[in-house]
Design an enzyme around this catalytic site. Structure first.
Site, short mmCIF file in Angstrom:
data_model
loop_
_atom_site.label_atom_id
_atom_site.label_comp_id
_atom_site.label_asym_id
_atom_site.label_seq_id
_atom_site.Cartn_x
_atom_site.Cartn_y
_atom_site.Cartn_z
N PRO A 113 0.83 -1.20 0.00
CA PRO A 113 0.00 0.00 0.00
C PRO A 113 0.87 1.25 0.00
CG PRO A 113 0.12 -0.94 2.21
CD PRO A 113 0.84 -1.89 1.31
N ILE A 114 0.59 2.15 -0.92
CA ILE A 114 1.36 3.40 -1.01
C ILE A 114 0.36 4.55 -1.16
CG2 ILE A 114 3.03 4.67 -2.40
CD1 ILE A 114 4.72 2.31 -2.50
N HIS A 125 8.51 -0.29 6.61
CA HIS A 125 7.80 0.80 5.94
C HIS A 125 8.74 1.47 4.92
CE1 HIS A 125 3.95 3.14 6.50
NE2 HIS A 125 4.56 3.95 5.66
N ARG A 129 11.09 4.30 6.29
CA ARG A 129 10.53 5.64 6.43
C ARG A 129 10.13 5.97 7.86
NH1 ARG A 129 8.79 7.44 1.32
NH2 ARG A 129 6.80 8.37 1.89
N ASP A 177 7.90 -6.93 3.15
CA ASP A 177 8.26 -5.91 2.17
C ASP A 177 9.44 -5.11 2.70
OD1 ASP A 177 7.50 -3.58 3.68
OD2 ASP A 177 5.48 -3.61 2.84
N SER A 178 9.86 -4.13 1.93
CA SER A 178 10.96 -3.21 2.22
C SER A 178 12.27 -3.71 1.61
CB SER A 178 11.14 -2.95 3.72
OG SER A 178 9.94 -2.39 4.26
N ARG A 234 13.55 -5.37 -4.79
CA ARG A 234 13.71 -4.64 -6.04
C ARG A 234 13.64 -5.54 -7.27
NH1 ARG A 234 12.35 -1.61 -3.23
NH2 ARG A 234 13.19 0.35 -2.47
C1 FNR Z 1 4.57 3.85 1.79
N1 FNR Z 1 4.15 2.84 2.66
C2 FNR Z 1 2.86 2.85 3.14
N2 FNR Z 1 2.42 1.85 3.96
C3 FNR Z 1 1.16 1.82 4.43
O1 FNR Z 1 0.80 0.92 5.16
N3 FNR Z 1 0.28 2.81 4.05
C4 FNR Z 1 0.63 3.84 3.23
O2 FNR Z 1 -0.19 4.69 2.90
C5 FNR Z 1 1.97 3.89 2.79
N4 FNR Z 1 2.41 4.92 2.01
C6 FNR Z 1 3.68 4.90 1.48
C7 FNR Z 1 4.10 5.91 0.62
C8 FNR Z 1 5.34 5.84 0.01
C9 FNR Z 1 5.75 6.91 -0.95
C10 FNR Z 1 6.21 4.77 0.30
C11 FNR Z 1 7.56 4.65 -0.37
C12 FNR Z 1 5.83 3.79 1.17
C13 FNR Z 1 5.04 1.70 2.95
C14 FNR Z 1 4.88 0.61 1.90
O3 FNR Z 1 3.66 -0.06 2.06
C15 FNR Z 1 6.02 -0.43 1.99
O4 FNR Z 1 6.14 -0.86 3.32
C16 FNR Z 1 7.35 0.15 1.51
O5 FNR Z 1 7.17 0.86 0.32
C17 FNR Z 1 8.37 -0.95 1.30
O6 FNR Z 1 9.62 -0.43 0.99
P1 FNR Z 1 10.20 -0.39 -0.52
O7 FNR Z 1 10.40 -1.79 -0.97
O8 FNR Z 1 9.19 0.33 -1.34
O9 FNR Z 1 11.47 0.38 -0.43
#
Ligand code: FNR
Length: 411
Positions: free
Chosen positions: A90-91, A310, A313, A341-342, A345
């Protein structure tokens, strides 16, 4: 095969296949603000680096002449057979990258055959995203509100929109210290993005209206809906100052309501136990890194931990996600699926995580770069590339399934 055939016939993909080039081009296709938001991590970004470094600590030891021509990547997750062990993480607030981003993501995920986990901070209402995804599977990610009514409303909407599971994100009860965003004034929130799930919710709107109708002193100038959206987001990060400049009852009430409800920092295990009784959906806990937390989650009736930093982040200096995986897998001991996740790539990364015991992995930033470059088709292509490489890796390692791939700590 399709991807190979295209390559042999000289057809070049719209999104680069090489991971570093995909990232470079994807980042360039966004505004600088969007890039800061997507690429940024907490603090000095040590956890972001740890997430990647962890993949370098394990190695696959391929086996030969096993006749493993037929691979099986399919996986059972919460009563549904998925063709592959991949989901879209989820992003939120992706309209900063592209208009109607979540609708494009839903279409791309559906075309690639992987479930999208819809963010609580998506740019479109869940129902619209579900419609865009059609019959494809989807999950819903929840940020636990202080309002029980709002949580229930989100859960009912998730059930009504055909979601197969709810992912409760626990690592973001407060937003992490993210310098790249801070230096740009907290974009994308200052543009009013990422609140569509709230402003489309009847409970949220009722809470805001109740607050607006409560007696209040002072003048009430007109504020446009766009400004309201923007102010909602800004105010989320700057309580106090901005609120003092808002005097219209409804927007001000909405801002105050959002500030009140979006997150419950004092969440505890007993809250979790109550959640179990409030939805029939499987519950996944996102952000579990400690084996003891994984055990407690199982005791609370949770259906699976999602090992995650996350994307680096939240807690700078935290353990890399893949480094935390074996401990959680041990603690769970096969009783429920474990997700990760995290830092994923490539398909080879996914293979390592799956070989180390993850049931499925969630892809994050890589599909955002695909989205930035080519919309729904870009998301689809990134997913297909990752799956193709995963499939090849499993086969070339002499295995039939990712779990059979032999892996050990690098010496
Ligand atoms: C996130 N992530 C995230 N997780 C979540 O539970 N709700 C959210 O709204 C968001 N929003 C979000 C925005 C952006 C820009 C990023 C990059 C990440 C975290 C996401 O679900 C996931 O854990 C990470 O993106 C994993 O890391 P990598 O593999 O993308 O580096």
């Amino acid at each position: 095969e399709e991807i190979y055939r295209d390559g042999v016939s000289g057809r070049r993909p719209r999104v680069p296949t090489a991971p570093a080039e995909r990232e470079r081009r994807g980042r360039r296709a966004m505004s600088r603000a969007a890039d800061a938001y997507v690429s940024g991590g907490a603090g000095a970004e040590a956890t972001m680096r740890a997430d990647r470094a962890a993949f370098g600590r394990y190695e696959i030891v391929p086996r030969v002449l096993r006749g493993s021509v037929e691979r099986d990547l399919s996986v059972d997750l919460f009563g549904r057979r998925l063709p592959s062990p991949l989901l879209l993480a989820p992003i939120g607030a992706l309209d900063l990258v592209r208009r109607d981003a979540d609708l494009a993501v839903a279409r791309g995920a559906a075309a690639a055959g992987v479930p999208m986990i819809v963010s609580n901070q998506a740019g479109s209402p869940l129902e619209a995203i579900a419609a865009a995804g059609g019959a494809a599977p989807r999950w819903f990610q929840l940020y636990w509100s202080t309002s029980d009514d709002l949580v229930d409303s989100f859960l009912r909407r998730a059930e009504g929109s055909g979601c197969d599971a709810v992912v409760v994100t626990l690592d973001t009860t407060m937003l992490g210290w993210r310098p790249r965003d801070l230096d740009r004034g907290h974009l994308p929130f200052s543009r009013g993005l990422g609140i569509a799930q709230y402003t489309s919710d009847p409970v949220f709107l009722r809470l805001a209206a109740d607050r607006a109708s409560a007696p209040r002193s002072g003048p009430a100038p007109r504020i446009t809906p766009r400004a309201v959206r923007t102010l909602l987001e800004i105010s989320r990060h700057h309580p106090g100052g901005l609120l003092d400049n808002l005097t219209s009852p409804l927007p001000r009430a909405a801002v105050e309501t959002f500030l009140d409800v979006y997150s419950r920092p004092h969440l505890s295990w007993s809250d979790l136990a109550s959640l179990r009784g409030r939805t029939r959906l499987p519950i996944v806990l996102k952000g579990v890194l400690h084996p003891d937390d994984a055990r407690r989650a199982l005791d609370a009736g949770v259906d699976g931990p999602l090992v995650s930093t996350h994307g680096g982040r939240q807690v700078d200096g935290a353990v890399g996600s893949l480094d935390a995986l074996p401990g959680v897998v041990d603690a769970v001991a096969g009783r429920v699926p474990v997700l990760l996740d995290s830092g994923v790539r490539t398909g080879a990364d996914a293979a390592l995580a799956l070989a180390l015991g993850a049931t499925a992995v969630c892809l994050g930033r890589p599909w955002v770069w695909g989205l930035a470059l080519a919309g729904a088709g870009g998301v689809e292509q990134v997913v297909r590339d990752v799956l193709a490489e995963l499939d090849l890796t499993v086969g070339l390692a002499g295995a039939r399934t990712p779990a059979e791939v032999e892996v050990r700590a690098r010496r």
